[in-house]
Scaffold this motif. Structure first.
Motif, mmCIF file in Angstrom:
data_model
loop_
_atom_site.group_PDB
_atom_site.id
_atom_site.type_symbol
_atom_site.label_atom_id
_atom_site.label_comp_id
_atom_site.label_asym_id
_atom_site.label_seq_id
_atom_site.Cartn_x
_atom_site.Cartn_y
_atom_site.Cartn_z
ATOM 1 N N LEU A 251 42.164 -44.135 -2.301
ATOM 2 C CA LEU A 251 43.235 -43.972 -3.280
ATOM 3 C C LEU A 251 44.414 -44.843 -2.881
ATOM 4 O O LEU A 251 44.655 -45.070 -1.694
ATOM 5 N N ASP B 68 38.733 -37.210 -8.511
ATOM 6 C CA ASP B 68 37.804 -38.343 -8.363
ATOM 7 C C ASP B 68 37.632 -38.691 -6.893
ATOM 8 O O ASP B 68 36.531 -39.009 -6.436
ATOM 9 N N TRP C 185 47.719 -37.325 -12.191
ATOM 10 C CA TRP C 185 47.244 -37.590 -10.834
ATOM 11 C C TRP C 185 46.168 -36.611 -10.379
ATOM 12 O O TRP C 185 45.425 -36.888 -9.443
ATOM 13 N N LYS D 100 42.866 -38.113 -10.473
ATOM 14 C CA LYS D 100 42.666 -39.101 -9.400
ATOM 15 C C LYS D 100 42.287 -38.419 -8.092
ATOM 16 O O LYS D 100 41.444 -38.914 -7.344
#
Lengths: 293, 310
Positions: free
Chosen positions: A245, A276, A270, A273
């Motif tokens: 990240l 993920d 976010w 994210k």
């Protein structure tokens, strides 16, 4: 699964990543909601709860066994003071002196004493606290007493509260020495948070040395991305280390941090994210498993 | 000879940046990098090593499989869980206490010295420097901090320096304690974040615990004016002088990327913002020097206070 968030350098964003990852994973609105535990292992300066604001309750006192010398029985044979590796015992002509702050609680003096003059009692090193009731995420932290040096003992006591059926996120202390080893030892995965500056890069390489020595699979998060240069990315590419990240050098994120607000609360985009990233970690671990079999 | 330690409790507040700047301003000082876990000062000061010494941390137990009769005594008595089921010692778990050597009925356990790092005495463009490198995952960083401080003292005597500037580690544990005990002044570099305030309180408590005069400087003071005010109020309550505020400025990163101290980087700078920032750092240093001169004199200097409820 146990994931530690570490970094050689202080102030790179370990707590930020730990909190935002734990909050993203335990978010009730998403269909992936997991049982998440968050552990603040930076027992010298625990900061997680400043962002969570949970009511905490003490779950245990962390203690270290220490000797009590019965001066009546002691004949000052000096075996205990000669043995003690930490210079916690000093034999004077008339008595044996004990310095509790130097004692590591190994119990050797009591084993050795031919007069059975040594009993053991406890000295307090710190406490383990937990968020009251049912919190999401479940939260535990250790707090080292001021002036106390046995950081690792508090971290080890804290880690006993990890429930292996849940996803545990461990916010590690900065550095590369004993407290970091105590935190990162035996986790399934380690996320190293760094910034792409001269100091950040230098300390990242030290931290990579630690996780490699402990044989823990790991990946890197670049925080304040855009500040500094590309040296961290080039290094990760050359070493085959996944960059999980990149968190941009964003004034809004810094400002939320300064106010004690985890940024996923104000910037919900976010959460995806972080989720993920969690999936990427699982994939990487599956790959590692495959290599072993 | 006076000793100053720069600490923060929290990592990333700017200790090393400030200490390196002080190194370029101090006229007669030895620099000591006591953040031995992750020493960074050398990246800026580029020391030329004059002397190098191996550093031995705690010893580690070794079980001789030839002599081991698997009686389990060592496992039973080891309070650190460092002996596994195959009677091998985990070097990261072992605290070097040697209990296993006295309970083993067959003399199978011996303690071995291990090189845990190195300490250096060096020369830099700003004067002598003591620093160290701790091996990966080694114990006893506090002990290595003490070794660096004793090297710094030797350098100060050798080169007739009257000040030792110590860059301290983050945290409040063993290595921080080793870096502040017996110093004349502690400068806490704080930042106006919720974490920064919390860590500042704990580190001040530590300095008070060891009765060391303390002053505070607030770095990145403009990222949250409200929190900066909270720090100022707290310090006023505790009667701890705040000797400077520094705004957030990316020249800190720029100077670092050039491998220069920010005083060097801003020298001759045409840019007003840059020279102003550098002037502020110079002023903070001038105040630190004045306080160090006055520490002996309790009237003009500062005093350590009993902490009120934190």
């Amino acid at each position: 699964m146990k994931i530690a968030i570490a970094s050689g350098k202080g102030g790179t964003g370990k707590t930020t990543v730990s909190l935002n990852l734990a909050l993203s994973l335990s978010d009730v609105q998403l269909d992936v909601q997991l049982d998440v535990q968050l552990f603040d292992c930076d027992v010298e300066e625990p900061n997680c709860n400043l962002f969570l604001g949970f009511d905490l309750e003490k779950v245990e006192d962390v203690v270290c066994p220490v000797p009590v010398i019965d001066q009546e029985k002691c004949n000052i044979c000096r075996q205990c003071s000669d043995f003690c590796r930490y210079n916690a015992l000093a034999a004077l002509p008339t008595r044996v002196l004990f310095f509790p702050s130097l004692c590591h609680g190994c119990g050797g003096c009591a084993v050795l004493c031919p007069e059975k003059a040594i009993q053991e009692t406890h000295r307090s090193l710190g406490v383990i606290e937990k968020a009251k009731g049912k919190s999401s995420p479940e939260f535990y932290r250790g707090l080292l007493n001021i002036g106390e040096t046995m950081t690792s003992a508090v971290i080890k006591a804290l880690k006993k509260h990890i429930d292996s059926r849940k996803t545990a996120i461990l916010d590690a202390p900065p550095g590369t020495s004993c407290p970091v080893i105590a935190s990162v030892d035996d986790v399934d995965y380690c996320v190293l948070v760094t910034e792409s500056t001269l100091f950040g890069f230098h300390d990242l390489k030290l931290a990579v040395g630690v996780v490699r020595a402990l044989k823990v699979p790991f990946g890197v998060i670049i925080n304040r991305w855009g500040l500094g240069d590309s040296r961290v990315e080039e290094y990760c590419k050359a070493e085959g280390i996944p960059v999980l990240l990149k968190i941009p050098n964003d004034l809004r994120i810094a400002e939320l941090y300064s106010r004690g607000i985890p940024f996923v609360r104000e910037m919900p985009e976010w959460k995806e994210k972080f989720l993920d990233m969690f999936e990427a970690i699982k994939l990487q671990l599956a790959g590692v498993e495959e290599e072993i079999t | 000879m006076k000793q100053l330690t720069v600490i923060s409790g929290k990592g990333g507040t700017g200790k090393t940046t400030l200490t390196a700047a002080f190194a370029s301003l101090a006229k007669n000082a030895v620099i000591a990098d006591c953040d031995v876990d992750t020493a960074d000062m050398h990246l800026i000061l580029k020391p030329e090593i004059l002397e190098k010494e191996d550093y031995y941390g705690f010893e580690v137990a070794r079980i001789d499989p030839e002599l081991c009769i698997e009686c389990r005594k060592c496992r039973e008595f080891c309070r650190y869980g460092a002996v596994n089921e195959n009677f091998e010692v985990d070097p990261y778990g072992c605290e070097g206490c040697a209990v296993c050597t006295i309970v083993c009925p067959n003399g199978a356990v011996s303690m071995e010295q291990r090189v845990s790092g190195q300490s250096f005495s060096s020369e830099t463009r700003f004067g002598p420097m003591a620093h160290a490198k701790l091996g990966i995952g080694e114990e006893a960083s506090g002990k290595l901090v003490s070794a660096v401080r004793s090297n710094a003292k030797k350098l100060a005597e050798q080169y007739h320096k009257d000040l030792i500037i110590i860059d301290g580690p983050p945290g409040t544990g063993c290595s921080t304690i080793a870096a502040i005990t017996g110093t004349d002044l502690v400068l806490v570099v704080s930042e106006p974040t919720v974490s920064g305030i919390h860590d500042l309180k704990r580190i001040i408590e530590l300095a008070v615990h060891f009765m060391i005069p303390t002053v505070v400087c607030i770095n990145k003071s403009d990222i949250n004016e409200e929190n900066t005010q909270l720090i100022e109020n707290f310090c006023a309550e505790q009667e701890i002088p705040v000797i400077g505020r520094l705004p957030y400025n990316d020249i800190v990163t720029k100077a670092m990327l050039q491998e220069q101290t920010l005083i060097e980087y801003t020298k001759g700078s045409e840019c007003l913002n840059e020279s102003e920032f550098s002037d502020q750092v110079c002023q903070i240093w001038a105040r630190v020097e004045n306080i160090l001169m006055g520490v002996q004199d309790k009237q003009k200097g500062i005093k350590t206070l009993k902490m009120k409820n934190l």
